[in-house]
Scaffold this motif. Structure first.
Motif: not given
Ligand SMILES: C[S@@+](CC[C@H](N)C(=O)[O-])C[C@H]1O[C@@H](n2cnc3c(N)ncnc32)[C@H](O)[C@@H]1O
Length: 548
Positions: A355, A364-367, A412-413, A415-416, A419
């Motif tokens: 992670h 969190f996870e990211l590409e 994912k990126t 959304a992160y 956020r």
């Protein structure tokens, strides 16, 4: 905080029936101070305070860069100046505070006829007035110059009124101006600034990124030189070493008629409890302009070195510089600063168990697409590095590029980042104004060169580190400078040249160790690697070392 001295107190008690005008007259006779009480109100309030034994002294204020000089130091400075046969007749202390220099000068220079002090904190002037009164009551036969003390903001004070009174007499401008920078004042929301804040003529981005940053002490020093350098006399200011360096640097442009420029290093920790490098800056007015300063230890008078202009170049140690000056030219590669995002909480990531974790301790996870290892100044300690501690999200390949399209493909990126968009919106620097939401700076083709030779801009060490890729290219943050290469051999050759003892000695001859940022792009761009390679080729074996 000081109380009124015993002699002064009994003087006021003895004369407590005297009226305002009479009291000022009496005080002028006793102390030389013109208009001891500027207004009748001040006089009435003072009498009430004396009766109530109230203190009139306030605590010092940070926005005033307030470091009062202790009397032992001011006295050793005036005595040193006296040993050089200065004999001033007129003295100006432009931000006199409690008047340590004025009191020491009066004690030292029997030649003084007129003294001018300006100070923004009224309580300090009171303290000074009582000290002066005490001094002259105790020493009635001492030389008593006429003393003018102005409660005024130096940035609006009319110095011309003093200049008009000098009339060719010997002048001494002495003091210790405020130790505060315009950027600290802007953080404090303080207005204690000259109206013309960009007096160093920093342009556009330079003004934004720090070249427009200046010390109030520097502004006041230059103002004094502007106004008085043509008078007969001398200048003696306690100022930060960085200010002295700037004065000498600007001397090339300003060409003030000053000579015998000297810098006496003091121990600011001991004298002021301040963790800065500071010195007594001394020079003679009304002479053929000089462009170098000789440095001494204030306490031992031991000479250190000479700094300043030599053959149109600026050096911190002229003697050493002359040995290596042929290396001074233009670097064939462009030194770059690393990535700037001003969003460390969100953009500085660590990898933990598959992670990412940010500085807010969120997991969190990211590409992987936009993820790059990033090195900070503290990572550049060794000879080479290929393992990052930190990672970042590189939202743009070049400055100003839109960030939306690329994020569409990376849910994912995207959304992160969204956020945490508040963190991006809160960035203070105006460089982000009008730019895409997740913009970064210090990015371009050069950022993605696989091999780099890098140095920290935060530390004072001058060794260069080789940065190698590890699966992906490693980036640097904006506290580092680097040059990029396509292959290992070229990068290694550049690193070898930069770390040669001759190159290192050359760098130290024009680097200013006491500057806040000793390593700068300007400094690095002066290192002519082609010349160093030519001159040192007989002594260096690059071919076999390149294989290491
Ligand atoms: C570093 S202290 C030195 C005081 C004194 N010169 C000495 O050597 O002890 C700087 C002084 O500048 C005063 N000062 C700061 N801003 C000022 C301004 N705008 N106008 C006049 N004085 C100011 C402060 O109140 C403080 O007394």
């Amino acid at each position: 905080m000081r109380d009124i001295g015993f002699k002064a107190l009994s003087f006021f008690q003895k004369n407590k029936k005297t009226d305002f005008q009479e009291m000022n007259k009496l005080l002028k006779e006793q102390s030389g101070i013109v208009n001891f009480f500027e207004k009748e109100d001040d006089f009435i309030q003072f009498k009430q305070n004396i009766e109530m034994s109230q203190s009139m002294i306030c605590e010092p204020n940070i926005e005033y860069g307030d470091f009062q000089t202790n009397r032992k130091l001011s006295l050793s400075i005036t005595e040193y100046l006296s040993s050089k046969n200065l004999n001033p007749q007129v003295l100006i202390e432009p931000a006199c505070g409690k008047g340590s220099f004025i009191l020491s000068a009066i004690q030292t220079f029997t030649s003084l006829q007129q003294v001018f002090g300006i100070e923004i904190q009224k309580s300090y002037l009171w303290e000074l007035k009582f000290e002066l009164l005490e001094y002259f009551l105790k020493n009635p036969t001492a030389n008593k110059p006429e003393i003018h003390l102005f409660h005024c903001n130096i940035f609006v004070f009319d110095f011309q009124q003093i200049k008009n009174q000098i009339n060719g007499r010997k002048l001494l401008i002495i003091g210790n101006p405020p130790w505060v920078t315009n950027s600290t004042l802007s953080i404090l929301n303080s207005k204690n600034l000259p109206t013309k804040t960009n007096f160093k003529q920093a342009k556009g981005i330079e003004a934004i990124t720090g070249k427009g940053n200046f010390d109030i002490g520097e502004y006041i020093s230059l103002k004094m030189l502007d106004l008085f350098a043509n008078e007969i006399g001398n200048f003696a200011f306690l100022i930060k070493n960085s200010v002295i360096k700037n004065i000498i640097y600007e001397q090339k442009r300003n060409k003030y008629p000053i000579s015998n420029i000297e810098k006496y290093a003091i121990n600011a920790k001991k004298e002021f409890g301040a963790a800065v490098d500071a010195s007594l800056f001394v020079c003679k007015f009304n002479s053929t302009a000089e462009f170098t300063a000789t440095e001494f230890d204030f306490y031992t008078s031991k000479p250190h070195l000479t700094l300043g202009w030599v053959n149109n170049k600026f050096a911190s140690d002229i003697e050493k510089y002359k040995k290596y000056q042929e290396f001074d030219g233009v670097c064939p590669f462009e030194w770059r600063q690393g990535i700037k995002h001003d969003c460390a909480k969100v953009m500085e990531l660590e990898r933990r168990d598959g992670h990412f974790v940010n500085a807010l301790n969120e997991e969190f996870e990211l590409e992987e697409d936009l993820i790059y290892g990033i090195l900070k100044s503290s990572d550049l300690k060794g000879d080479r590095i290929n393992i990052p501690r930190k990672y970042t999200i590189v939202t743009q390949q070049k400055i100003g590029q839109p960030t939306e399209d690329i994020l569409e493909r990376l849910p994912k990126t995207k959304a992160y980042l969204y956020r945490h968009k508040e963190y991006f919106l809160r960035r203070k620097s105006s460089i982000y104004n009008g730019k895409p939401m997740f913009s970064i700076f210090g990015v371009g083709d050069y950022s993605f060169k696989p091999y780099k030779v890098a140095i920290s801009g935060l530390y004072k060490q001058t060794k260069f580190t080789l940065v190698e890729p590890n699966g992906t290219v490693l980036l640097l943050d904006d506290t580092c400078y680097f040059i990029g290469f396509e292959n290992f051999a070229d990068a290694k050759a550049a690193q070898l040249l930069l770390n040669k003892p001759e190159t290192q000695a050359f760098i130290k001859s024009f680097m200013f160790m006491d500057a806040k940022r000793a390593i700068t792009k300007d400094l690095l761009m002066r290192i002519d690697l082609d010349k160093i390679s030519q001159v040192t080729s007989q002594t260096s074996p690059p071919a076999n070392l390149l294989q290491s």
